[in-house]
Design an enzyme around this catalytic site. Structure first.
Site, PDB file in Angstrom:
ATOM      1  CG  ASP A  40      -1.964   1.099   1.218  1.00 23.95           C
ATOM      2  OD1 ASP A  40      -2.593   1.271  -0.132  1.00 23.95           O
ATOM      3  OD2 ASP A  40      -2.588   1.407   2.126  1.00 23.95           O
ATOM      4  CE1 TYR A  53      -0.878   8.564   4.042  1.00 22.00           C
ATOM      5  CE2 TYR A  53       1.396   9.878   4.211  1.00 22.00           C
ATOM      6  CZ  TYR A  53      -0.070   9.535   4.635  1.00 22.00           C
ATOM      7  OH  TYR A  53      -0.213  10.328   5.705  1.00 22.00           O
ATOM      8  CG  HIS A 101      -4.951  10.639   2.796  1.00 19.32           C
ATOM      9  ND1 HIS A 101      -5.965  10.467   3.590  1.00 19.32           N
ATOM     10  CD2 HIS A 101      -4.045   9.863   3.164  1.00 19.32           C
ATOM     11  CE1 HIS A 101      -5.642   9.525   4.422  1.00 19.32           C
ATOM     12  NE2 HIS A 101      -4.514   9.095   4.521  1.00 19.32           N
ATOM     13  NE  ARG A 114       4.380  15.309  10.392  1.00 15.09           N
ATOM     14  CZ  ARG A 114       3.781  14.181   9.940  1.00 15.09           C
ATOM     15  NH1 ARG A 114       3.644  13.169  10.868  1.00 15.09           N
ATOM     16  NH2 ARG A 114       3.291  13.983   8.863  1.00 15.09           N
ATOM     17  CD  GLU A 165      -6.059   4.579   4.599  1.00 10.51           C
ATOM     18  OE1 GLU A 165      -5.286   4.072   3.912  1.00 10.51           O
ATOM     19  OE2 GLU A 165      -5.449   5.418   5.712  1.00 10.51           O
ATOM     20  CD  GLU A 179      -5.485   2.846  -0.166  1.00 10.95           C
ATOM     21  OE1 GLU A 179      -4.447   2.165  -0.977  1.00 10.95           O
ATOM     22  OE2 GLU A 179      -5.122   3.101   0.927  1.00 10.95           O
ATOM     23  CG  ASP A 217      -5.585   0.236   3.847  1.00 13.23           C
ATOM     24  OD1 ASP A 217      -5.667  -0.554   4.545  1.00 13.23           O
ATOM     25  OD2 ASP A 217      -4.771   1.251   3.883  1.00 13.23           O
ATOM     26  NE  ARG A 257      -7.834   6.493   9.536  1.00 14.69           N
ATOM     27  CZ  ARG A 257      -7.150   6.280   8.297  1.00 14.69           C
ATOM     28  NH1 ARG A 257      -6.037   5.840   8.622  1.00 14.69           N
ATOM     29  NH2 ARG A 257      -7.755   6.424   7.230  1.00 14.69           N
ATOM     30  CD  GLN A 299      -3.109   4.578  10.817  1.00 15.10           C
ATOM     31  OE1 GLN A 299      -4.278   4.392  10.671  1.00 15.10           O
ATOM     32  NE2 GLN A 299      -2.279   5.096   9.821  1.00 15.10           N
ATOM     33  CE1 TYR A 320       1.786   7.188  14.633  1.00 16.53           C
ATOM     34  CE2 TYR A 320       2.810   7.315  12.662  1.00 16.53           C
ATOM     35  CZ  TYR A 320       2.427   8.056  13.666  1.00 16.53           C
ATOM     36  OH  TYR A 320       2.709   9.205  13.912  1.00 16.53           O
ATOM     37  CE  LYS A 340      -3.344   2.429   7.404  1.00 18.81           C
ATOM     38  NZ  LYS A 340      -4.010   2.869   6.421  1.00 18.81           N
ATOM     39  CB  THR A 354      -7.463  -5.037   2.002  1.00 18.29           C
ATOM     40  OG1 THR A 354      -6.253  -4.687   3.050  1.00 18.29           O
ATOM     41  CG2 THR A 354      -7.210  -3.874   0.874  1.00 18.29           C
ATOM     42  CB  THR A 366      -6.228   7.932   1.260  1.00 20.22           C
ATOM     43  OG1 THR A 366      -6.165   6.736   2.385  1.00 20.22           O
ATOM     44  CG2 THR A 366      -7.879   8.279   1.512  1.00 20.22           C
ATOM     45  CD  GLU A 409      -8.130  12.848   3.942  1.00 20.53           C
ATOM     46  OE1 GLU A 409      -8.216  11.699   3.924  1.00 20.53           O
ATOM     47  OE2 GLU A 409      -7.723  13.589   3.110  1.00 20.53           O
TER      48      GLU A 409
HETATM   49 MN    MN Z   1      -4.071   2.910   2.656  1.00 22.82          MN
END
Ligand code: MN
Length: 373
Positions: A71, A73, A78, A87, A143, A145, A177, A181, A184, A188, A197, A201, A304, A318
């Site tokens: 997968d 990014y 996204h 951040r 997600e 995708e 996906d 959260r 995660q 992560y 994850k 899927t 995503t 989001e």
């Molecule tokens: Mn993904």
């Protein structure tokens, strides 16, 4: 000389791996012959029809035996939106515009549309707590995708030059996906996504072939002024000229209450698959650049795909600003993240002037409750 029989034999297996492994010239011969046979007024049409099955009566399976699933990014909007949540001053990390970021996923839990989505349990750190608990995820997300089905592979140790990456892409599908959260966020760092994850899927089971998608290719959007150009191994003028795809993507939700009240599904997002920072060919080339071998039937996720504005946000993370601004549904309900009984449907349609559009079928998942722990 490519005969239609070669491709037919390859397509007649229990999975499409052999067909995906064929050169595109063989798949094109098969496609042309099928088109001739099925055309309105075709001489053999009546006989051919005796071999067809009505779609509503068919259960779709995974098209291929998936050896590996990766997968990416590559949806920059996204990546920026999610980065900004965590951040605010530094949404995109400095590597993003140089490296197509990705992680190796789990192929065993890829399933076709319609497979129930059992809410995963796992470790999460409740707000304000300093030790984790184990239990059902409270922040189950989607997600949106594209999935990329790899055709012909490459040998171990043999990179795929950017100028010859395209023939390795046999076709596309939709891919959800599913992501927990809260699991995660806790797990992560420092190595990336893991159990958040790998519980499921979902893919749309039709492989929309590269040959069928040829008219819907479009130029890769120019990088914003000031962005670095891709490193030479990822740069090809012809890829930039036609490496993106004009595919409209859509996400719909239908809750249990909405179905009970006969309310139609509610559209959460609509946007174009051209909103990727990297082309699919760049993803393939980068994946193999260190010598990693890809195999026919491997699956890549793009990451995503969100729009630059808020009309096509491909995740609840989001859509709800990390769960802080729940969305209102026509039923009067609200959602920060998914609840049991919610059904999510992804759809896609390739559209170009002068061509019949091509649908991708559905990528559907209904959330069921976690196992009692
Ligand atoms: Mn993904």
């Amino acid at each position: 000389m490519v005969t239609v029989r070669d491709a037919v034999n390859a397509a007649a297996d229990r999975t499409l791996n052999a067909l995906l492994a064929c050169p595109s010239s063989e798949r094109r011969v098969l496609r042309r012959r099928l088109s001739e046979l099925l055309k309105v007024g075709a001489p053999d049409r009546a006989e051919v029809e005796t071999w067809l099955y009505p779609a509503p009566g068919c259960a779709m399976h995974l098209p291929a035996r998936i050896g590996d699933y990766t997968d990416f990014y590559a949806g920059i909007h996204h990546a920026r939106n999610v980065g900004a949540l965590f951040r605010p001053d530094n949404a995109l990390l400095p590597n993003y515009k140089y490296v197509p970021i990705g992680y190796h996923g789990r192929s065993s839990s890829v399933r076709p549309s319609g497979t129930p989505v059992r809410r995963p349990s796992g470790q999460r750190l409740p707000p304000g707590a300093d030790t984790p608990v184990f239990g059902a995820s409270q922040r189950l997300d989607i997600e949106l995708e594209l999935g990329v089905w790899i055709g012909q592979g490459n040998d171990l140790g043999e990179p795929i030059p950017i100028t010859s990456a395209d023939p390795h892409i046999a076709g596309l599908c939709l891919l959800n996906d599913w992501s927990a959260r809260d699991l995660q966020a806790w797990e992560y760092q420092p190595l990336g996504p893991f159990l958040a994850k790998n519980f499921l899927t979902t893919v749309s089971p039709w492989v929309v072939t590269a040959e069928a998608l040829a008219p819907f290719r479009t130029s890769q959007p120019a990088r914003p002024a000031g962005d670095p150009p891709p490193l030479p191994y990822l740069w090809s003028e012809s890829d930039q000229a036609c490496g993106a795809y004009a595919i409209d993507l859509e996400v719909q939700i239908s809750t249990e209450a909405m179905r009970r009240d006969s309310l139609p599904p509610h559209r959460l997002a609509v946007g174009s698959a051209a909103n990727l920072y990297w082309t699919l060919a760049q993803l393939v080339t980068h994946h193999a650049s260190g010598g990693c071998n890809l195999n026919p039937g491997d699956l890549l996720g793009t990451g995503t795909i969100s729009t630059p504005d808020d009309t096509g946000l491909g995740s609840f993370l989001e859509l709800t600003q990390g769960g802080q601004q729940p969305i209102a549904l026509p039923s009067g309900e609200t959602r920060a993240f998914l609840q049991d009984g919610d059904a999510i449907t992804l759809t896609g349609r390739a559209v170009a002037n002068g061509y019949v559009s091509i649908g991708f079928g559905e990528c559907l998942g209904l959330i069921t409750s976690a196992l009692a722990s």
